[in-house]
Design a protein around this motif. Structure first.
Motif, PDB file in Angstrom:
ATOM      1  N   VAL A  56       0.855  -1.190   0.000  1.00 18.57           N
ATOM      2  CA  VAL A  56       0.000   0.000   0.000  1.00 18.57           C
ATOM      3  C   VAL A  56       0.888   1.237   0.000  1.00 18.57           C
ATOM      4  CG1 VAL A  56      -1.901  -1.146   1.179  1.00 18.57           C
ATOM      5  CG2 VAL A  56      -0.199   0.055   2.517  1.00 18.57           C
ATOM      6  N   ALA A  57       0.329   2.352  -0.415  1.00 16.95           N
ATOM      7  CA  ALA A  57       1.076   3.609  -0.396  1.00 16.95           C
ATOM      8  C   ALA A  57       1.286   4.038   1.050  1.00 16.95           C
ATOM      9  CB  ALA A  57       0.313   4.684  -1.153  1.00 16.95           C
ATOM     10  N   ALA A  58       2.459   4.571   1.347  1.00 20.29           N
ATOM     11  CA  ALA A  58       2.743   5.081   2.689  1.00 20.29           C
ATOM     12  C   ALA A  58       1.865   6.301   2.930  1.00 20.29           C
ATOM     13  CB  ALA A  58       4.216   5.439   2.813  1.00 20.29           C
ATOM     14  N   GLY A  59       1.553   6.550   4.192  1.00 18.12           N
ATOM     15  CA  GLY A  59       0.719   7.697   4.541  1.00 18.12           C
ATOM     16  C   GLY A  59      -0.397   7.285   5.469  1.00 18.12           C
ATOM     17  N   GLU A  60      -1.364   8.170   5.643  1.00 16.85           N
ATOM     18  CA  GLU A  60      -2.465   7.924   6.567  1.00 16.85           C
ATOM     19  C   GLU A  60      -3.576   7.149   5.865  1.00 16.85           C
ATOM     20  OE1 GLU A  60      -3.444  10.868   9.663  1.00 16.85           O
ATOM     21  OE2 GLU A  60      -5.395  10.915   8.640  1.00 16.85           O
ATOM     22  N   HIS A  61      -4.057   6.092   6.533  1.00 14.39           N
ATOM     23  CA  HIS A  61      -5.089   5.236   5.961  1.00 14.39           C
ATOM     24  C   HIS A  61      -6.125   4.893   7.018  1.00 14.39           C
ATOM     25  CE1 HIS A  61      -2.950   4.455   2.211  1.00 14.39           C
ATOM     26  NE2 HIS A  61      -1.856   4.282   2.935  1.00 14.39           N
ATOM     27  N   ARG A  62      -7.358   4.767   6.576  1.00 13.08           N
ATOM     28  CA  ARG A  62      -8.451   4.278   7.419  1.00 13.08           C
ATOM     29  C   ARG A  62      -8.586   2.789   7.127  1.00 13.08           C
ATOM     30  NH1 ARG A  62     -10.738   5.548  11.869  1.00 13.08           N
ATOM     31  NH2 ARG A  62     -12.868   4.842  12.063  1.00 13.08           N
ATOM     32  N   ILE A  63      -8.379   1.957   8.160  1.00 10.15           N
ATOM     33  CA  ILE A  63      -8.397   0.511   7.986  1.00 10.15           C
ATOM     34  C   ILE A  63      -9.570  -0.070   8.774  1.00 10.15           C
ATOM     35  CG2 ILE A  63      -7.130  -1.635   8.334  1.00 10.15           C
ATOM     36  CD1 ILE A  63      -4.552   0.041   8.169  1.00 10.15           C
ATOM     37  N   ARG A  64     -10.351  -0.900   8.103  1.00  5.50           N
ATOM     38  CA  ARG A  64     -11.472  -1.575   8.755  1.00  5.50           C
ATOM     39  C   ARG A  64     -11.335  -3.069   8.490  1.00  5.50           C
ATOM     40  NH1 ARG A  64     -17.817  -1.391   7.288  1.00  5.50           N
ATOM     41  NH2 ARG A  64     -18.552  -2.348   9.200  1.00  5.50           N
ATOM     42  N   VAL A  65     -11.357  -3.862   9.569  1.00  9.94           N
ATOM     43  CA  VAL A  65     -11.210  -5.311   9.472  1.00  9.94           C
ATOM     44  C   VAL A  65     -12.417  -5.969  10.129  1.00  9.94           C
ATOM     45  CG1 VAL A  65      -9.746  -7.287  10.012  1.00  9.94           C
ATOM     46  CG2 VAL A  65      -8.698  -5.064   9.591  1.00  9.94           C
ATOM     47  N   ARG A  66     -13.015  -6.936   9.433  1.00 11.19           N
ATOM     48  CA  ARG A  66     -14.134  -7.698   9.971  1.00 11.19           C
ATOM     49  C   ARG A  66     -13.798  -9.186   9.864  1.00 11.19           C
ATOM     50  NH1 ARG A  66     -15.870  -3.940   6.652  1.00 11.19           N
ATOM     51  NH2 ARG A  66     -16.320  -5.365   4.952  1.00 11.19           N
ATOM     52  N   LEU A  67     -14.144  -9.947  10.920  1.00  7.90           N
ATOM     53  CA  LEU A  67     -13.855 -11.375  10.939  1.00  7.90           C
ATOM     54  C   LEU A  67     -15.087 -12.128  11.429  1.00  7.90           C
ATOM     55  CD1 LEU A  67     -10.719 -13.173  11.579  1.00  7.90           C
ATOM     56  CD2 LEU A  67     -12.529 -13.811  13.129  1.00  7.90           C
ATOM     57  N   LYS A  68     -15.384 -13.220  10.738  1.00 13.60           N
ATOM     58  CA  LYS A  68     -16.501 -14.083  11.116  1.00 13.60           C
ATOM     59  C   LYS A  68     -15.962 -15.493  11.272  1.00 13.60           C
ATOM     60  CE  LYS A  68     -19.623 -14.805   7.956  1.00 13.60           C
ATOM     61  NZ  LYS A  68     -20.789 -14.790   7.077  1.00 13.60           N
ATOM     62  N   ASP A  69     -16.206 -16.115  12.436  1.00 14.25           N
ATOM     63  CA  ASP A  69     -15.722 -17.468  12.672  1.00 14.25           C
ATOM     64  C   ASP A  69     -16.844 -18.436  13.025  1.00 14.25           C
ATOM     65  OD1 ASP A  69     -16.287 -16.589  15.212  1.00 14.25           O
ATOM     66  OD2 ASP A  69     -14.370 -17.177  16.076  1.00 14.25           O
ATOM     67  N   ALA A  70     -18.090 -18.039  12.760  1.00 14.01           N
ATOM     68  CA  ALA A  70     -19.245 -18.891  13.023  1.00 14.01           C
ATOM     69  C   ALA A  70     -20.017 -19.090  11.720  1.00 14.01           C
ATOM     70  CB  ALA A  70     -20.141 -18.264  14.085  1.00 14.01           C
ATOM     71  N   ALA A  71     -20.699 -20.234  11.634  1.00 17.84           N
ATOM     72  CA  ALA A  71     -21.485 -20.519  10.437  1.00 17.84           C
ATOM     73  C   ALA A  71     -22.679 -19.566  10.381  1.00 17.84           C
ATOM     74  CB  ALA A  71     -21.960 -21.960  10.454  1.00 17.84           C
ATOM     75  N   GLY A  72     -22.902 -18.951   9.215  1.00 18.79           N
ATOM     76  CA  GLY A  72     -24.016 -18.020   9.055  1.00 18.79           C
ATOM     77  C   GLY A  72     -23.833 -16.789   9.920  1.00 18.79           C
ATOM     78  N   GLY A  73     -24.850 -15.993   9.991  1.00 18.29           N
ATOM     79  CA  GLY A  73     -24.804 -14.850  10.892  1.00 18.29           C
ATOM     80  C   GLY A  73     -23.960 -13.701  10.384  1.00 18.29           C
ATOM     81  N   THR A  74     -23.590 -12.835  11.322  1.00 22.42           N
ATOM     82  CA  THR A  74     -22.841 -11.629  10.996  1.00 22.42           C
ATOM     83  C   THR A  74     -21.403 -11.753  11.473  1.00 22.42           C
ATOM     84  OG1 THR A  74     -23.477 -10.620  13.087  1.00 22.42           O
ATOM     85  CG2 THR A  74     -24.924 -10.214  11.196  1.00 22.42           C
TER      86      THR A  74
END
Length: 166
Positions: free
Chosen positions: A117-135
């Motif tokens: 990625v380019a150096a500098g300021e970035h907004r990072i959003r990470v989402r993880l799901k470890d269950a079947a179905g759902g959110t």
């Protein structure tokens, strides 16, 4: 007479080898990263939740088992795949579903991705799901300043609250 020819041939071969090593130690020029670039690494190993919840074993099931194998709960082995999504400055840069390992699909899911990625300021959003179905059960969003040649590792550790940046 034959001995000096052997020594001369050996010295010539050692000299050619040293020249070969010397040339390829300086050329071609190599850089790990292009200028003004940083690295975002997503790397973790995690067991997904079980596909089906544990249930009490019936008396008939317990009777069929040897006395040392009689456990009050019957749990299926298969685990849910782990799904991860990474957004950088509002744009999706990674969407990955890691299947559980093992013949019975009961092992951990492994994730490793490297993104320049380019150096500098970035907004990072990470989402993880470890269950079947759902959110998505784990979400982390932050703004970070990445220096040139910096490596940011996105990891998952449930004991530390889930998604971590280091």
């Amino acid at each position: 007479m034959k001995k000096w020819k052997t020594w001369l041939a050996q010295a010539l071969l050692y000299g050619l080898f040293a020249l070969f090593v010397g040339v390829f130690s300086r050329w071609p020029a190599w850089q790990a990263l292009p200028p003004q670039q940083a690295v975002l690494k997503v790397s973790f190993i995690h067991h997904g939740q079980r596909i089906a919840p544990c249930r009490p074993a019936t008396p008939e099931e317990l009777a069929k088992l040897a006395p040392n194998m009689r456990t009050p709960l019957k749990c299926e082995r298969e685990r849910a795949p782990v799904e991860i999504e990474v957004d950088l400055d509002g744009a999706s840069v990674l969407r990955h579903v890691a299947q559980p390992s093992g013949l019975s699909r009961d092992g951990p899911s492994s994730v490793y991705h490297r993104l320049n990625v380019a150096a500098g300021e970035h907004r990072i959003r990470v989402r993880l799901k470890d269950a079947a179905g759902g959110t998505f059960g784990y979400t982390r969003e932050t703004t970070l300043r990445l220096a040139p040649a910096q490596v940011l590792v996105i990891d998952f550790d449930p004991e530390k609250g889930g998604i971590t940046f280091s």
